[in-house]
Design a protein around this motif. Sequence first.
Motif, mmCIF file in Angstrom:
data_model
loop_
_atom_site.group_PDB
_atom_site.id
_atom_site.type_symbol
_atom_site.label_atom_id
_atom_site.label_comp_id
_atom_site.label_asym_id
_atom_site.label_seq_id
_atom_site.Cartn_x
_atom_site.Cartn_y
_atom_site.Cartn_z
ATOM 1 N N ASP A 144 -49.846 -86.670 -38.879
ATOM 2 C CA ASP A 144 -51.039 -86.072 -39.496
ATOM 3 C C ASP A 144 -52.198 -87.057 -39.541
ATOM 4 N N GLY A 145 -51.880 -88.342 -39.682
ATOM 5 C CA GLY A 145 -52.948 -89.329 -39.628
ATOM 6 C C GLY A 145 -53.406 -89.557 -38.205
ATOM 7 N N PHE A 163 -46.155 -84.130 -36.461
ATOM 8 C CA PHE A 163 -45.242 -84.348 -37.589
ATOM 9 C C PHE A 163 -46.098 -84.476 -38.838
ATOM 10 N N ASN A 180 -46.385 -84.996 -42.493
ATOM 11 C CA ASN A 180 -45.705 -85.355 -43.741
ATOM 12 C C ASN A 180 -46.716 -85.595 -44.859
ATOM 13 N N ILE A 237 -48.913 -87.752 -45.311
ATOM 14 C CA ILE A 237 -48.992 -89.135 -45.790
ATOM 15 C C ILE A 237 -49.044 -90.055 -44.586
ATOM 16 N N TYR A 238 -49.560 -91.260 -44.769
ATOM 17 C CA TYR A 238 -49.417 -92.295 -43.760
ATOM 18 C C TYR A 238 -48.117 -93.007 -44.053
ATOM 19 N N GLY A 239 -47.125 -92.794 -43.214
ATOM 20 C CA GLY A 239 -45.840 -93.450 -43.438
ATOM 21 C C GLY A 239 -45.884 -94.915 -43.023
HETATM 22 MG MG LIG Z 1 -47.946 -88.854 -41.622
#
Ligand SMILES: [Mg+2]
Lengths: 356, 356, 618, 618
Positions: free
Chosen positions: A114-115, A140, A142, A144-146
């Motif tokens: 997403d980022g 993908f 989520n 958030i920045y994983g």
């Molecule tokens: Mg992400």
Amino acid sequence: MKRERTSRTKRSRTSRIPAGVPTLSKKDFESDQDTRWCPGCGDYSILAQTQRIMPELGIPRENIVFISGIGCSSRFPYYMNTYGFHTIHGRAPTIASGVKMANPNLSVWVITGDGDALSIGGNHFIHMMRRNFDLNVLLFNNRIYGLTKGQYSPTSEQGKQTYSTPLGSLETPFNPISLALASGATFVARSLDRDPDHLRTVIKSAFEHKGTSFIEIYQNCNIYNDGTFFQYTEKETKADNTVFLEHSEPLVFGAERNKGIRLNGFQPEVVETTNGDYTTDDLIVHDQYTEDTTLANFLAGMSDTPDMPHPIGIFRSVRHPCYEDAMTNQIHGAKERVGDGDLEALLNAGETWTVS
Amino acid sequence: MKRERTSRTKRSRTSRIPAGVPTLSKKDFESDQDTRWCPGCGDYSILAQTQRIMPELGIPRENIVFISGIGCSSRFPYYMNTYGFHTIHGRAPTIASGVKMANPNLSVWVITGDGDALSIGGNHFIHMMRRNFDLNVLLFNNRIYGLTKGQYSPTSEQGKQTYSTPLGSLETPFNPISLALASGATFVARSLDRDPDHLRTVIKSAFEHKGTSFIEIYQNCNIYNDGTFFQYTEKETKADNTVFLEHSEPLVFGAERNKGIRLNGFQPEVVETTNGDYTTDDLIVHDQYTEDTTLANFLAGMSDTPDMPHPIGIFRSVRHPCYEDAMTNQIHGAKERVGDGDLEALLNAGETWTVS
Amino acid sequence: MRKPVEQIEEATILFAGDSGDGSQTIGTQMTETSALIGNDVATLPDYPAEIRAPAGSLAGVSGFQLHFSSEQIHTPGDLCDVLVAMNPAALKVHLHKLKPNGILIVNVDNFARRSLRLAGYEDNPLEDGTVAKYQVFSVELTRLTRKALENTDLTTREIDRCKNFFALGMILWLYNRSMEYTMKWVKTKFATKPQYIEANILALRAGNIYCEATEQFAVSYDVKPAAFEPGTYRNIEGNMATVLGLIAASHQSGLPLVYGSYPITPASDILHGLAQYRNFGVITMQMEDEIAAVGVAIGAAFSGSLGVTGSSGPGLALKSEAINLAMIAELPLVVCNIQRAGPSTGMPTKTEQSDLLQMFYGRNGESPIPIVAPSRPFDCFETVYEACRIAVKYRTPVIFLSDLYIGMGAEPWRIPKLSELPEIKADFAGREYAHGNGFEPYQRDPETLARPWAKPGTPELEHRIGGLEKSDITGHVSYDAENHEKMVEIRAEKVARIANEIPPTEVFGAQEGDVLLLGWGGTYGAVRTAVEHCVEDGLSIAHVHLRHLNPFPNDLADILNRFKKVLIPELNRGQLLKLVRSTYLIDAIGFNKVQGQPFHVYELESKIDEILKELGHF
Amino acid sequence: MRKPVEQIEEATILFAGDSGDGSQTIGTQMTETSALIGNDVATLPDYPAEIRAPAGSLAGVSGFQLHFSSEQIHTPGDLCDVLVAMNPAALKVHLHKLKPNGILIVNVDNFARRSLRLAGYEDNPLEDGTVAKYQVFSVELTRLTRKALENTDLTTREIDRCKNFFALGMILWLYNRSMEYTMKWVKTKFATKPQYIEANILALRAGNIYCEATEQFAVSYDVKPAAFEPGTYRNIEGNMATVLGLIAASHQSGLPLVYGSYPITPASDILHGLAQYRNFGVITMQMEDEIAAVGVAIGAAFSGSLGVTGSSGPGLALKSEAINLAMIAELPLVVCNIQRAGPSTGMPTKTEQSDLLQMFYGRNGESPIPIVAPSRPFDCFETVYEACRIAVKYRTPVIFLSDLYIGMGAEPWRIPKLSELPEIKADFAGREYAHGNGFEPYQRDPETLARPWAKPGTPELEHRIGGLEKSDITGHVSYDAENHEKMVEIRAEKVARIANEIPPTEVFGAQEGDVLLLGWGGTYGAVRTAVEHCVEDGLSIAHVHLRHLNPFPNDLADILNRFKKVLIPELNRGQLLKLVRSTYLIDAIGFNKVQGQPFHVYELESKIDEILKELGHF
Ligand SMILES: [Mg+2]
Ligand SMILES: Cc1ncc(C[n+]2csc(CCOP(=O)(O)OP(=O)(O)O)c2C)c(N)n1
Ligand SMILES: Cc1ncc(C[n+]2csc(CCOP(=O)(O)OP(=O)(O)O)c2C)c(N)n1
Ligand code: SF4
Ligand code: SF4
Ligand SMILES: [Mg+2]
């Protein structure tokens, strides 16, 4: 250019495995690298489903290319025993487009987060959609920045508290489906890391679609954003919070399948189909093949609307010309019109004079 | 964060000229620089209307800032006798956001072109929309790159022949209105360089809207793309090819005002209102203040649909919190909660020890 | 009666007028005509910064300078023998370029009060002594053209557009040139509009006859053909030569060309040029920005094509992250930078050489990339071809560092035979590269250190690359300390080894002695001319012009040491200078000009004189 | 019975284990405890590249190195006295850092077959001679912790998470440290989870008692407080010192801070840190990419705020076009680059100094920008403050060039008094700047050459700026040749004049003589320690560490000339080296390491020896 109406049949140039050659298995698509995601990460399931579906596509392994940007999700290509390129943050769509343009026979897959897709890569994302290369894009999401350890992303809900926003984020999140539709995407779908069967089916449909196929996958990051999609993925809540899209079928959902979506003017509403007021005949019927985007846009907007279930499945699937085919046509057309390029003649074109 | 429903009233922090101070005129907004556009360019009209409307806004000249990217249109700030910054290609939204965040009292205007905003600047454009700073964005859409001498742009029609695409361009164009809507824009409008009255009215509404106000302006580039919008702007054809949006009014158009847009399921259609089959009561009624985007999306899509008139006017105008206000609130909230920052205390925070 | 004809060696003409006046057209006609009779020619167009600035304004002046000669020449000339000024603004902008006693032709019909004011003249310069030191020819170009065309069906506006051909007719007469080439050109150009053919030819003839009939010019001039090496020639602009060089490299290597670009002055012409050659299989992609443009080129390279991208300075800044990816992934990629005057947006229509250090160092980490620079318009062909050759052979991005001056300039080019072109071998890895422990994507060629180019679609060579540091040989992701240092060194060494292939450096003039001028890029013409003059004067001066900037030629150290002084003229504040000083630790000195303009020969000559004086000569 | 206590000067401990094992936590506890009793400390965490690599894998090892001393120290230590290895992978990765005969504490419960295999051990290293040359303490950490906590209500999994505190208890005993600080910390940390407070304290005590009671260690050690300058101290990480420096600059100048950033390792912590201080009016904006991040900072600067942006190498590449805009627009802007190992994505969790030339030259055109670099964690405070001061005073972007090593490292910092901070004066232009011919935005301060900072909102100073070249004084768009050259020179001169303000350069060690080590950035600690050792040995060696890299200090030329050899140690392939050689034309030599790791002191010492030998010493 004229547009064809549906994408029910795939007429891809991607070379297929000839009949008689032994078929491959999931194992053949597993690389020798250790997967390096956190235990419990939703990425594992997406990887497994992708590896499982690959043999069914009938493409020789060497003709498959996975291209990713940067992020946890973007390590994906290392784990696929195909050609792969782990590029730079946000730019996978551009590199994938180059790969496909240079060799339209390849089956090209874009893996992004997403980022990666919507923050730094937002521009390439929307332009990829309107170019309509025959690519398959797995986002993908989520929220958030994983990889950079937990900052909010463009899909994080407003008010999200993260390391970079201890008092809450301020932006309205993007809806990736709406954005893809507004950018002219020809195949738009959503699936879930925790619904392996659905995920495989959608990945296969994406592959079969000729043109850019976009799948948003709700993915759990159990370290930095655990449970963000649980209401849509977990048994207890899934049925009431999602509606599965099926072409030609009315929008029915709920654990008892007694709820549906009706259109009231331009305003959608959730209705009961068993208390006598409405029947399934009153409900919106899904049409994924219609050229007009009003329905698809409306469905996309549902996930931004409180109290509406999130649609899962294929929002839109229409057949438009692909960039690489149109380019190839220009090349063939030019060759037919003026003949194959003759370098000697080209260098000597225009006014020349000879000194002896 | 809770959203308010309409934006009919402006509660901007932009400082107003106090009563009693002599009002300004168009001349006060003309800088001492020679305008350097080609004679006949649509940019002149947009400049003139902007200079004419400025005095009516009641903002002291020194509180107005024009920020642009690069392109013919982006020379605009040089001609406005206000503060101005002619930045770099595609990045005006980012710099304007910084200006507004640092000083929310300023009235900040972004001037951009179809290439500047939607090609290189596409990502900043969509993110600007979702942040919803109180900015006013004028996109000069001439469907071409003017400054670099005539290459196709992201809004050029597919098949466009230009220097860079002698055999025709391949991409489906963006619809800037759809894209803005999908990005969460709170004020979205379209106007015409050749309709000065409408243009001024829309610019004024944009100013009055609190939040990012986006206006797509059809602009003629008489050198590289002459006449691309003539069917919507010229007397002979305008009435039949455009429909002017008015809040609460049905979608009526045509030289005789005898045509309208009706919704047939999810499919729109053009109907006659004078031949007995339909009356204006059957037509879609415009509602620019509704939160749901289905109608606005549908209207946006009309300009991509053959045989539909292009809507001109305000597609959507809703009131959402602005980024700069939310940030200011966080600051005030934090100061209230933990007190004004005390630098001495901050430096000495945590475990300390003293050596003497 | 035909007036006397004077033999001269060379002449420089500057055509200038409003953007709409057609100076570029007649400049090109005079150029082609001169080239076809065998003169050496060099030209420089000077476009206004605005698309179409207000008619008659200073900002709207468009110029075209042409230098032609019976000797070899290298520049479009410092000062002009003839200035054709179609309006007062053109006069104002360009008069200082006319030699004392030079010929000034003005369209006097355009010198009304309003036009003068637009050009910023208080008084009429034709009357107030401004032009006293020139031979002034005030021609009623507008009236005479209208007269000549009065029997055509054209509108006055259309007729007025033909007045440039009247002026051209005069110039052709002045230099004893035939009108044939131009007549032929007009016929092709306006094939679908016969009324224009007639009109332009009428105007051309009228201008010619006007000179023949009136007492305008006392003499006319003749410039004989120059001695050229045998061969077939054409006139070519630098950017067009770049286009042809890329197509040639694609053709000779068998690698399809994929050119990703985003328009920017002065690189756009390469995109436009290449886009015309779909029948050569050339794929051009105008992308959403410079990053996407280099992205598709990298993707294409990975897929086994010749990936090329082109831009100018600001675009290069944006591409730098992706170029670095191609560097660490060790993929062939050609990056064209057509430099313009910076910093930032700078002066997009002016020339400069100030991106050299950006090309060397504008990427994070240790990122060595070969750089080659063309020296003159036609040299773009060979140099970009060389860039492709290095990229393919060494699997590395290569920067082709051209500039606006040579990109837009034109001169005659001896068209090479295909057999003269160096070999470019795209030796893709095949199945035989798959051994027991699988394919090893970082197993290298022992000589070039190139890693195998295994393109998708090749069975058994499936592998993964990327921007993280990779383990030697296996190509797995590696954070190992020693491996990292080793890979950094290998990448540097790979570039360094290219020097072994660079042919011996040509030293023009003295082979050792007082002053060596070390140049690169578009300053070639001015430097060479200045050094030629010095050598003719018997001075101990030499000129070396580098095509290969990274790595430097192996013999350069030795050459530099043979001279008392090394002078490095650059259109920047001394960038090659910094590199040479730190590499060779010699006290080289710079001669720098940062005005958006090329060097004048006289500027270099006086700098050389100054140094010679310091060395105790004269 | 208390065992004997040995006085020692210093010790280095490395805590290592799986990411989940809590090595960072106990490392920090031991650091704070040591700092509080007055030791000098220096630390270096070493995080794994993956968020959470598979448990027990080599990729998942997380380490924390702590060096503490009764003398001033400058580095986290080359080799360690004690290694705490919580699993076989930690042993495998870090054993080579343990000194011969050093103390090795392992959690023997984790050395089962599966764990060994995960770490790539065929045989058990505790048994096959691998650890023969160390003092090995095989502790059943898991079993003993479970035992100590058997009466708590925690699950086994929760109990196992406390075993790091058992280890910490042992280390505290070994160095005769009180458990008080840690107990206090545990109480605050788990204020809402009292069961964890109890458990961790139980484990801590158990580890402590275990040493006291058993015959594990024959002696324990004592490291006395170091002599510090008087003042109040705290322990601080480099990135946190940067955060405080920025807030201090904002506070002292009265300019609100606007920090635009996009997350990237290792710069993200600055964003996270600043985001906590909204009550200081600090605005942090996480933007869509690095370009937008620098864009908002530039917009904020134009508006009259302190605009700051931060990133690491790949992000800097993306920002370069916009930084160039700020340069030509002459706006104050601070750009933080926390370097990591490149090129391209490289090794994001490793350190390097290889972006120096990118910062100098990574922009198109002539684009001079001041650069300052901190030398050690606490120095980030003063250096970033200095960056802000220069930016504001000279109206220019300034680059603050830090790196991962100092950004993540920690050491004690004498907290300055506010009165000690230099003045930063944001003298905005007011109405009085509007003269007869309007406001002149490029009229300069005669001393600094700074142009007026006229922020929107100021009546009568309305003006327009931008990236096209601007006319001197008036600021109108200009394509004039001489004006361009003049502006290029002014911009260079403005940066050059900063040198007049740089305080005299400190030369540590010999003031003239044999070898000068010239360093910059995060190598300070290792270089200073090596030179201290040499000076103690009576050698003629000196150390100069540059904070100002552009411009160089005025006295540098003179200093360099006072030494026979200049050695430039860098964690790159010789970037400052290139600059020094070309600027001063001296045959400086480089000592380079590109392994993603800091220098070891011994590496520098042996290089110095080598040079001294060449100079004929020894
Ligand atoms: Mg992400
Ligand atoms: C140019 C650049 N900027 C920033 C980064 C740091 N970075 C790496 S991944 C990432 C975001 C990852 O988020 P997402 O795409 O959602 O992937 P996830 O890790 O969540 O799968 C960022 C900011 C980078 N590698 N390169
Ligand atoms: C980084 C960068 N890339 C490319 C350019 C060249 N460029 C300047 S304006 C422009 C496009 C202009 O098109 P548009 O935004 O539609 O503006 P218009 O000129 O049509 O008003 C381009 C490609 C540039 N200045 N900077
Ligand atoms: S941080 Fe989140 S997204 Fe990344 S690997 Fe771990 S669980 Fe998965
Ligand atoms: S090129 Fe087109 S857009 Fe640009 S100034 Fe001229 S007419 Fe206007
Ligand atoms: Mg445009």
